[in-house]
Design an enzyme around this catalytic site. Sequence first.
Site, mmCIF file in Angstrom:
data_model
loop_
_atom_site.group_PDB
_atom_site.id
_atom_site.type_symbol
_atom_site.label_atom_id
_atom_site.label_comp_id
_atom_site.label_asym_id
_atom_site.label_seq_id
_atom_site.Cartn_x
_atom_site.Cartn_y
_atom_site.Cartn_z
ATOM 1 N N ASP A 155 6.730 7.787 39.040
ATOM 2 C CA ASP A 155 5.797 7.564 37.942
ATOM 3 C C ASP A 155 6.469 6.930 36.733
ATOM 4 O O ASP A 155 6.029 5.895 36.228
ATOM 5 C CB ASP A 155 5.146 8.897 37.554
ATOM 6 C CG ASP A 155 4.231 8.776 36.352
ATOM 7 O OD1 ASP A 155 3.018 8.600 36.553
ATOM 8 O OD2 ASP A 155 4.724 8.848 35.209
ATOM 9 N N VAL A 183 0.500 7.421 35.991
ATOM 10 C CA VAL A 183 0.467 6.494 37.126
ATOM 11 C C VAL A 183 0.203 7.259 38.417
ATOM 12 O O VAL A 183 -0.609 6.829 39.257
ATOM 13 C CB VAL A 183 1.771 5.696 37.209
ATOM 14 C CG1 VAL A 183 1.803 4.857 38.489
ATOM 15 C CG2 VAL A 183 1.913 4.788 35.996
ATOM 16 N N ASP A 184 0.873 8.383 38.612
ATOM 17 C CA ASP A 184 0.623 9.194 39.803
ATOM 18 C C ASP A 184 -0.829 9.650 39.847
ATOM 19 O O ASP A 184 -1.492 9.600 40.898
ATOM 20 C CB ASP A 184 1.534 10.419 39.812
ATOM 21 C CG ASP A 184 2.924 10.114 40.342
ATOM 22 O OD1 ASP A 184 3.084 9.110 41.060
ATOM 23 O OD2 ASP A 184 3.851 10.877 40.035
ATOM 24 N N LEU A 185 -1.331 10.136 38.719
ATOM 25 C CA LEU A 185 -2.709 10.626 38.682
ATOM 26 C C LEU A 185 -3.694 9.498 38.944
ATOM 27 O O LEU A 185 -4.660 9.659 39.702
ATOM 28 C CB LEU A 185 -2.991 11.284 37.331
ATOM 29 C CG LEU A 185 -2.182 12.550 37.029
ATOM 30 C CD1 LEU A 185 -2.392 12.987 35.582
ATOM 31 C CD2 LEU A 185 -2.560 13.676 37.980
ATOM 32 N N GLY A 188 -3.753 8.631 42.572
ATOM 33 C CA GLY A 188 -4.573 9.588 43.299
ATOM 34 C C GLY A 188 -6.053 9.291 43.155
ATOM 35 O O GLY A 188 -6.818 9.347 44.139
#
Length: 410
Positions: A155, A183-185, A188
């Site tokens: 991220d 970024v990860d969220l 997802g």
Amino acid sequence: MTDAVPMTEGKGLAASAGALAGLKVIDLTRVLGGPYCTMILSDHGAEVIKIEPPQGDETRGWGPPFHESDASYYIGVNRNKRALALDLSKPEGRAVLLRLLEGADVLVENYKPGSMEKWGIGYADVLSKRFPGLIHCRVSGFGGEGPLGGLPGYDAIIQAMVGLMSINGHDGTGPLRMGTPIVDLATGLYSTIAILMALNERARSGQGQFLDMSLHDCGMALLHPQAANFFLNGKRPKALGNPHPNISPYSKFATRTCEIFVACGNEPAWRKFCDFLQLQHLVADPRFATNALRVQNRAELDAILDERLAGEDGHALTDAMLRAGLPAGPVLHVDEAMEAPHTAHRQMVAEQGWFRALGTPIKMSRTPGGLRSPPPRFNEHGAEILAAHGFTEDEIAALTAAGVVVAERR
């Protein structure tokens, strides 16, 4: 599918089978982007079988704090799933996976691109032919192709590389990592959207497909309005701190009791804002006649508002402004936000026994989703999952003895 024991006491609990009831998802993901995607699907009724490697999802150790050896980082994004630990480096483990994929709708994985192919279970050559209706979603750092294809991505590294850090903070901080792994969220969320799109298309064509989701692309997709500004004016966007690059007033101000944030998105709102604060003379001030001029003369306007708001009770003021139709709110800490009455009313904190987590933001009238079961312990449902897929007790015992099914984290 073996239904989880229905929960009747708690908050934010699922009140229906869910909009995705009957959907079977095989989840080979770890850390955040993939697990966040599959948690969203499970919140709304999908059966999610979380298959972990022998060492487990590494976020189980990303603490403190911990609950019975599992870290909050893992606990926060793995509810409503069932867990099996499987060693896919062994041919027998891959054979188990293929049996689990019988009847599955979706496979989500975040291995390094090429790993599934190396194991002889790649989408193009194997899975698409054996399971033509399967939707295979791969989450990776940079995708499988291109100058950075196949390289690892995290991220914060992606935040740095796509420009997100450069627009966060202010002149005094320099580029600053955003406080949540945005970024990860976002990956997802985008992966969830992609899966639902593919399911919708499959309903017409009967065919599955491969979804190539990367942190790089999803992080870059968050650059609005900075990218749009750059494409139009060619100027490098700057980090402005709290102010909006395109709107004024749109920033944070100090009051007697707390900091507040106010926003005026159009001219009627600006006039109403000035009237509410008894600053009607600003409407006729040529420095502030339009939003473009207010952005240009932001410093002068902010100085006036700083003085006007300094003596106010920020909580009472923003409540009154909201009720008058003016966007404003107190700047709350996380604990304050969790305890707010509106948070409780919207069931945005889910609770059952020891488990507390953020609730689902997706509110549906007929098929509401929510909390169904707490996050699984390592391999908690291993024997149960295998039995449901036709494995005998002797087969399960043999797989466990051979280390294919892993009872304890290595």
